[in-house]
Design a protein around this motif. Structure first.
Motif, PDB file in Angstrom:
ATOM      1  N   LEU A   1       0.813  -1.210   0.000  1.00 20.02           N
ATOM      2  CA  LEU A   1       0.000   0.000   0.000  1.00 20.02           C
ATOM      3  C   LEU A   1       0.851   1.267   0.000  1.00 20.02           C
ATOM      4  O   LEU A   1       0.553   2.236  -0.693  1.00 20.02           O
ATOM      5  CB  LEU A   1      -0.926  -0.021   1.223  1.00 20.02           C
ATOM      6  CG  LEU A   1      -2.224   0.786   1.150  1.00 20.02           C
ATOM      7  CD1 LEU A   1      -3.046   0.412  -0.063  1.00 20.02           C
ATOM      8  CD2 LEU A   1      -3.042   0.552   2.417  1.00 20.02           C
ATOM      9  N   GLN A   2       1.939   1.269   0.775  1.00 21.38           N
ATOM     10  CA  GLN A   2       2.811   2.438   0.860  1.00 21.38           C
ATOM     11  C   GLN A   2       4.106   2.245   0.054  1.00 21.38           C
ATOM     12  O   GLN A   2       5.154   2.778   0.401  1.00 21.38           O
ATOM     13  CB  GLN A   2       3.133   2.744   2.322  1.00 21.38           C
ATOM     14  CG  GLN A   2       1.961   3.298   3.109  1.00 21.38           C
ATOM     15  CD  GLN A   2       1.463   4.627   2.537  1.00 21.38           C
ATOM     16  OE1 GLN A   2       2.237   5.413   2.008  1.00 21.38           O
ATOM     17  NE2 GLN A   2       0.161   4.860   2.659  1.00 21.38           N
TER      18      GLN A   2
ATOM     19  N   ARG B   1      -3.326  -4.291   0.009  1.00 25.45           N
ATOM     20  CA  ARG B   1      -3.500  -3.871   1.411  1.00 25.45           C
ATOM     21  C   ARG B   1      -2.852  -4.841   2.393  1.00 25.45           C
ATOM     22  O   ARG B   1      -2.427  -4.450   3.478  1.00 25.45           O
ATOM     23  CB  ARG B   1      -4.990  -3.765   1.755  1.00 25.45           C
ATOM     24  CG  ARG B   1      -5.737  -2.632   1.100  1.00 25.45           C
ATOM     25  CD  ARG B   1      -7.123  -2.513   1.737  1.00 25.45           C
ATOM     26  NE  ARG B   1      -7.954  -1.519   1.072  1.00 25.45           N
ATOM     27  CZ  ARG B   1      -8.810  -1.797   0.097  1.00 25.45           C
ATOM     28  NH1 ARG B   1      -8.952  -3.051  -0.320  1.00 25.45           N
ATOM     29  NH2 ARG B   1      -9.529  -0.847  -0.457  1.00 25.45           N
TER      30      ARG B   1
ATOM     31  N   TYR C   1      -1.189  -1.774   7.095  1.00 26.32           N
ATOM     32  CA  TYR C   1      -2.619  -1.452   7.064  1.00 26.32           C
ATOM     33  C   TYR C   1      -3.337  -2.088   8.251  1.00 26.32           C
ATOM     34  O   TYR C   1      -4.149  -1.441   8.928  1.00 26.32           O
ATOM     35  CB  TYR C   1      -3.211  -1.958   5.750  1.00 26.32           C
ATOM     36  CG  TYR C   1      -4.694  -1.717   5.581  1.00 26.32           C
ATOM     37  CD1 TYR C   1      -5.178  -0.465   5.219  1.00 26.32           C
ATOM     38  CD2 TYR C   1      -5.605  -2.751   5.768  1.00 26.32           C
ATOM     39  CE1 TYR C   1      -6.537  -0.256   5.046  1.00 26.32           C
ATOM     40  CE2 TYR C   1      -6.960  -2.553   5.601  1.00 26.32           C
ATOM     41  CZ  TYR C   1      -7.430  -1.299   5.242  1.00 26.32           C
ATOM     42  OH  TYR C   1      -8.776  -1.097   5.080  1.00 26.32           O
ATOM     43  N   LYS C   2      -3.005  -3.343   8.544  1.00 24.23           N
ATOM     44  CA  LYS C   2      -3.715  -4.081   9.602  1.00 24.23           C
ATOM     45  C   LYS C   2      -3.442  -3.513  10.994  1.00 24.23           C
ATOM     46  O   LYS C   2      -4.311  -3.562  11.873  1.00 24.23           O
ATOM     47  CB  LYS C   2      -3.324  -5.558   9.565  1.00 24.23           C
ATOM     48  CG  LYS C   2      -3.790  -6.307   8.340  1.00 24.23           C
ATOM     49  CD  LYS C   2      -3.352  -7.751   8.361  1.00 24.23           C
ATOM     50  CE  LYS C   2      -1.860  -7.884   8.168  1.00 24.23           C
ATOM     51  NZ  LYS C   2      -1.422  -9.300   8.056  1.00 24.23           N
TER      52      LYS C   2
ATOM     53  N   SER D   1      -2.554  -0.352  11.696  1.00 21.24           N
ATOM     54  CA  SER D   1      -2.802   1.079  11.830  1.00 21.24           C
ATOM     55  C   SER D   1      -4.035   1.335  12.692  1.00 21.24           C
ATOM     56  O   SER D   1      -5.037   0.617  12.601  1.00 21.24           O
ATOM     57  CB  SER D   1      -3.006   1.706  10.443  1.00 21.24           C
ATOM     58  OG  SER D   1      -3.374   3.069  10.558  1.00 21.24           O
TER      59      SER D   1
ATOM     60  N   PRO E   1      -6.816   2.765   9.638  1.00 18.60           N
ATOM     61  CA  PRO E   1      -6.528   2.154   8.337  1.00 18.60           C
ATOM     62  C   PRO E   1      -7.081   2.938   7.154  1.00 18.60           C
ATOM     63  O   PRO E   1      -6.500   2.914   6.066  1.00 18.60           O
ATOM     64  CB  PRO E   1      -7.173   0.758   8.439  1.00 18.60           C
ATOM     65  CG  PRO E   1      -8.127   0.848   9.584  1.00 18.60           C
ATOM     66  CD  PRO E   1      -7.558   1.846  10.517  1.00 18.60           C
TER      67      PRO E   1
ATOM     68  N   PHE F   1      -4.455   5.381   6.435  1.00 20.36           N
ATOM     69  CA  PHE F   1      -3.269   4.697   5.930  1.00 20.36           C
ATOM     70  C   PHE F   1      -3.409   4.417   4.433  1.00 20.36           C
ATOM     71  O   PHE F   1      -2.429   4.432   3.693  1.00 20.36           O
ATOM     72  CB  PHE F   1      -3.059   3.382   6.687  1.00 20.36           C
ATOM     73  CG  PHE F   1      -1.744   2.722   6.417  1.00 20.36           C
ATOM     74  CD1 PHE F   1      -0.609   3.090   7.124  1.00 20.36           C
ATOM     75  CD2 PHE F   1      -1.632   1.722   5.450  1.00 20.36           C
ATOM     76  CE1 PHE F   1       0.624   2.481   6.882  1.00 20.36           C
ATOM     77  CE2 PHE F   1      -0.406   1.110   5.196  1.00 20.36           C
ATOM     78  CZ  PHE F   1       0.720   1.498   5.914  1.00 20.36           C
ATOM     79  N   ALA F   2      -4.636   4.170   3.999  1.00 22.52           N
ATOM     80  CA  ALA F   2      -4.895   3.864   2.589  1.00 22.52           C
ATOM     81  C   ALA F   2      -5.051   5.109   1.729  1.00 22.52           C
ATOM     82  O   ALA F   2      -5.291   4.996   0.520  1.00 22.52           O
ATOM     83  CB  ALA F   2      -6.153   3.001   2.475  1.00 22.52           C
TER      84      ALA F   2
END
Length: 407
Positions: A109-110, A134, A140-141, A143, A146, A149-150
């Motif tokens: 994702l990042q 993700r 992501y999980k 955060s 989330p 984060f996305a």
């Protein structure tokens, strides 16, 4: 005005096409005096730490190590019949009937890599499609937000660059096989060029850091290094693997060129010891042995292209040094050690690292330079000073997505 540094590559390496994406001058190398003094203790030799700023190597968005790899891929992207556009799961894909019209890549994702591919696409006048998973790692999980984060960090920059973004979960078929997406683009009239995550599985992925080896060697003279006169240890992140692999193959070729030059001039054999390239692994998903085999394979692939004569003998598993003690809990998850490393480097040197790769590299580097390893190395090689290079591969743009974990 400072004279421009010239990087002289031997044949056939010098004949491999390269499209400039980086600045004309090499990414800077500068000393880290506070970290150096902190690392030098009565039990260690003098430690001199330097940083090579790959995060300042290109004018394009989120400068970092992927641009160096992409320089050797662009000529194929722009060719009339690209040869290396296939997905690794489907290597029989036919050559494109003309230059690519859209770059397609994947990542977490990042992902820093996806941003650099998207920025390159805009620079070349092409479209970009990035596939983001993700569930790659735990960012992501874990955060607390989330949804943010996305949207923040590299995701936000991909959107600013005009890239089309498709997000997947681990159970989605496209999360492991992008070929249906590429087929879809072909049916719509596009000519997609696939660049695998990190560009490491690409046949040309290791060439950029093989060239970086020659660049670093030229810069060593400017750093006025004591001790051996070159960098004894080079610490760099090992994710997809071709950054470490490229350095290994590049320095192998450099050493062979230097030995040949020394012999032809009538001098004694080349006196310098090989540089120790240490890859700090950033994910516990696969065992260290998996990454060692992968790096060895990539290094041999690059070595064959740049002119090493017998890669099986010239590059062996003994050349691959990976450290898996600083991987943390999961890929993309900031543990306490990573957080301390981020804070330490910022407070002591004013340098901002990224939370996924370079903070773990700094943690591993500082642990090792303060250990008995440096003393043994110095004693064995008759040195009073050990020179260390930390390669900053970029990625700071992801920090905003970790707003709840870096403070």
């Amino acid at each position: 005005m400072k004279s421009r540094i010239s990087i002289q590559l031997p044949s056939p390496f010098a004949q491999i096409p390269r499209h400039p994406i980086l600045y004309p001058d090499p990414s800077p190398i500068h000393p880290l005096p506070t970290l150096s003094s902190t690392s030098t203790t009565p039990k260690t030799p003098r430690i001199s730490i330097f940083a090579k700023r790959e995060d300042q190597g290109s004018p394009l968005a989120s400068a970092g190590n992927k641009y160096r790899k992409l320089e050797y891929i662009v000529p194929d992207i722009l060719s009339q019949r690209p040869k290396y556009h296939y997905h690794e799961s489907h290597p029989t894909t036919q050559p494109l009937p003309g230059p690519a019209t859209i770059l397609v890549t994947e990542g977490a994702l990042q992902s820093n890599h996806t941003v650099q591919v998207a920025a390159l696409a805009r620079k070349l006048g092409l479209k970009a499609l990035v596939l983001l998973n993700r569930d790659t790692g735990g960012g992501y999980k874990t955060s607390s937000a989330p949804g943010f984060f996305a949207k923040l960090g590299n995701v936000q920059i991909n959107k600013l660059l005009g890239a089309e973004i498709r997000m997947y979960n681990a159970e989605d078929p496209e999360a492991t096989d992008a070929q249906p997406v590429l087929d879809e683009l072909v049916k719509s009239g596009q000519r997609p060029y696939w660049i695998p995550g990190g560009a490491s599985l690409h046949s040309l992925g290791g060439l950029g850091y093989a060239r970086a080896a020659f660049e670093i060697a030229v810069q060593e003279s400017e750093c006025q290094l004591g001790g051996s006169g070159h960098f004894d240890f080079i610490f760099v992140a090992c994710g997809s693997g071709s950054t470490v692999a490229g350095l290994i193959s590049g320095f192998k070729l450099l050493e062979r060129v230097q030995m040949s030059s020394s012999s032809s001039s009538g001098e004694s054999s080349w006196p310098q010891r090989s540089r120790n390239i240490i890859g700090i692994l950033n994910s516990p998903t696969k065992p260290r042995e998996y990454h060692e085999e992968r790096v060895l394979r990539f290094a041999r692939c690059a070595g064959e292209l740049i002119g090493l004569l017998d890669v099986e003998k010239e590059i062996t598993v003994d050349d691959v040094h990976l450290d898996d003690r600083f991987v943390g809990e999961e890929y993309g998850v900031i543990d306490e050690e990573t957080r301390r490393s981020l804070s330490m480097t910022a407070e002591m040197e004013g340098i901002v690292l990224d939370p996924v790769y370079t903070a773990k590299v700094a943690a591993g580097m500082m642990y090792r330079v303060q250990s008995e390893e440096m003393g043994r190395y110095a004693q064995t090689n008759g040195l009073k000073e050990v020179n260390v290079l930390f390669i900053h591969t970029g990625g700071q743009a992801a920090l905003s997505a970790y707003f709840d974990r870096v403070m």
